[in-house]
Design an enzyme around this catalytic site. Structure first.
Site, PDB file in Angstrom:
ATOM      1  CE  LYS A  31      -1.795   1.512   4.104  1.00  0.00           C
ATOM      2  NZ  LYS A  31      -1.411   2.891   4.409  1.00  0.00           N
TER       3      LYS A  31
ATOM      4  CG  ASP B 272      -4.187   9.890  11.398  1.00  0.00           C
ATOM      5  OD1 ASP B 272      -3.775   9.946  12.567  1.00  0.00           O
ATOM      6  OD2 ASP B 272      -3.607   9.277  10.497  1.00  0.00           O
TER       7      ASP B 272
END
Ligand code: EPU
Length: 419
Positions: free
Chosen positions: A22, A116
């Site tokens: 990723k 986040d």
């Protein structure tokens, strides 16, 4: 809402193929902003974060098709160099378009990412590095506005070897005039992978993978082809699954040389590893006999912060006391509260963790707090007595391709159901 239902079950057995990384694929995609024309990427995982990056690049004018694990990206001559809040808030990694946008269009307007899942996540190192190349950067109304008449190569000293800040400045520097030297650069394999792709495009880069990267700017780049490196964090996830459930796995298409220190730790915990060029054969027959070890996260080549939730989960059923510390993201601990709800004996002091192994975890209804923490809770379910329900699994889908299917193919009792 989808949830994963996990039951402790038989040993894991079989072969698992590791997907593309990723954290490589996202940057390779962003790098396509640097060149007009069609580039091709192989080994791009089918995960939500890749879909979000594709949406974001499409909004800038890039045409994208993703068939199986091959992606083609056609970048137009004129880009719309903007990332709106709606897209940025869905994926923090979107910040990696800032460098290539500046490099190519000499301007960018990108929403500030904000905090986040791990809490406060500053971007000062990214912005200071790009300023060193001559960009004027202001932050107002929640947006970063960057522009430059020309980017000029310079000595860029990073305060900390930030992974994505290194990638951002690298992507800006390849089209800057003159020589850029990035000192205290991140050494992660994904940075090296990005440098290889940029080199295929015609960039002049030396030293990627070390703490000093030198870039000689070029006037133009051309489209290229590249295959993303295997995902070392996915590899670590399946090794941890084996440590918790026991069994024998052949992990195919991976790069053991990207995870030397982790493999040493896993061997010290009692897992038998046989490493060949692209595969790892891992055996752990005696479930419940993991040995305690101390683990501390550090930038590459140290133990990655992304491995910590798996290691802490394994150590929570090890035969003794282990100490761990999370040195990169001090807010990355919410999975620990969930592990404690499953019976783990863990004490958290600041960013230090003391873990006293218990004989057995007990299944509970838990919530995935973030991508890696969520995957770790699924793995905890492989060894817990009863039925574990993991909610908020959209976090897991952000970064794992067919996670539950791959586990089930190895014999794990994992089911995805709609609630
Ligand atoms: N930091 C700053 N200022 C900055 C940038 C970073 O203070 O401008 C600090 C961070 O707050 C943190 C430390 O530096 O304390 C490390 O952050 P880094 O910038 O290296 O992390 P990142 O680039 O934001 C990438 C990965 C993460 C991975 C880390 C560490 C991507 C998209 N993300 O994040 O991956 O944990 O490097 O290797 O590449 C994940 O895959 O789930 C993930 C979170």
């Amino acid at each position: 809402m989808e949830v994963l239902i996990v039951k402790a079950g038989p040993y894991l057995k079989g072969t698992v193929q590791i997907a593309g990384a990723k954290n490589s694929a996202l940057k390779l995609m962003a790098a396509c902003l640097l060149v007009e024309g069609t580039s091709r990427l192989e080994n791009v995982p089918r995960i939500t974060d890749v879909e979000i990056m594709a949406e974001l690049l499409s909004a800038m004018g890039v045409e994208i098709s993703h068939n199986l694990n091959t992606m083609t990206l056609t970048t137009p001559c004129e880009l719309k160099p903007e990332v709106p809040y709606e897209l940025m808030q869905r994926m923090r990694a979107s910040i990696v378009v800032l460098g290539p946008l500046l490099g190519r269009s000499l301007q960018a307007k990108v929403s500030m990412p904000g905090g986040d899942d791990f809490g406060h996540r500053p971007i000062d190192i990214h912005l200071n590095a790009l300023r060193s190349l001559g960009a004027e950067i202001t932050t107002t109304h929640g947006y970063i506005q960057a522009k430059a008449k020309k980017l000029i190569g310079a000595k860029v000293i990073l305060d900390y070897p930030s992974h994505t800040a290194t990638e951002n400045v690298l992507m800006a520097a390849v089209l800057a005039r003159g020589t850029t030297v990035i000192e205290n650069a991140a050494k992660e394999p994904e940075v090296q992978d990005l440098a290889e792709f940029l080199t295929q495009m015609g960039a002049h880069i030396a030293g990627a993978g070390t703490s000093r990267i030198e870039v000689e700017g070029v006037d133009n780049l051309c489209p290229a082809m590249h295959s993303a490196i295997p995902d070392r964090v996915e590899t670590a996830t399946f090794l941890a699954a084996l440590g918790l459930a026991g069994g024998k796995l052949l992990i195919k298409g991976t790069r053991a040389d990207h995870m030397d220190i982790l493999l040493e730790k896993l061997a010290a915990m009692g897992i038998t590893l046989t490493v060949t060029k692209n595969d790892i054969l891992a055996e752990f027959e005696e479930q419940g006999s993991l040995q305690p070890v101390d683990v501390h996260s550090l930038p590459y080549p140290g133990i990655a912060t992304d491995y910590m939730p798996f290691l802490v989960t394994m150590l929570s059923v090890a035969k003794g006391i282990s100490l761990a510390s999370e040195n990169l993201f001090p807010g990355r601990f919410r999975y620990i509260d969930e592990l404690i709800r499953m019976g783990a004996n863990i004490r958290l002091e600041g960013h230090h963790i003391a873990i006293k192994g218990v004989d057995c975890l007990s299944a509970a209804r838990v919530r995935a707090p973030d991508l890696r923490g969520g995957a770790a809770l699924v793995l905890a379910g492989l060894t817990a007595q009863g039925e574990t329900t993991v909610e908020d699994i959209f976090h897991i889908d952000r970064g794992y391709e067919y996670f539950d299917k791959k586990l089930a193919m190895l014999g794990a009792d994992v089911q995805r159901i709609k609630r």
